[in-house]
Design a protein around this motif. Structure first.
Motif: not given
Length: 101
Positions: A55-78
């Motif tokens: 559900d929409s919780s999955g969208i939030g999960l992805i968005m939050g991990r993307s933000k954290l990865m960017k803050e740590c200098g990395g990238i996220l993909e699904v």
């Protein structure tokens, strides 16, 4: 909900299985966040091939991990979302933020 994190050719791969909903998204988020902060991977792929419901919780999960990865200098993909999950991701516009394979 199960999370298995492994390394694959320099990319950390988090294989999720089960359902992502408001009942278990927090535990998955916390586990991924701990890993990201501790390991500082340059690239993290969330493999959704074994997700049976999201559900929409999955969208939030992805968005939050993307933000954290960017803050740590990395990238996220699904990776490997089921067709209906791919449609939800597309409708959400998340493909503008995260690469979906």
């Amino acid at each position: 909900m199960k999370v298995d994190i492994r390394s694959d050719r320099g990319t950390a791969v988090a294989v999720l299985s089960g359902e992502i909903d408001h009942h278990n998204a927090r535990a998955v988020r916390d586990e991924l966040d701990r890993y990201i902060v501790a390991a500082q991977p340059r690239s993290l792929a969330i493999d959704m091939g074994k997700i049976t419901f999201m559900d929409s919780s999955g969208i939030g999960l992805i968005m939050g991990r993307s933000k954290l990865m960017k803050e740590c200098g990395g990238i996220l993909e699904v990776r490997n979302p089921q067709p209906y999950i791919r449609r939800v991701l597309k409708l959400s516009g998340i493909e503008r933020i995260v690469k979906v394979n």
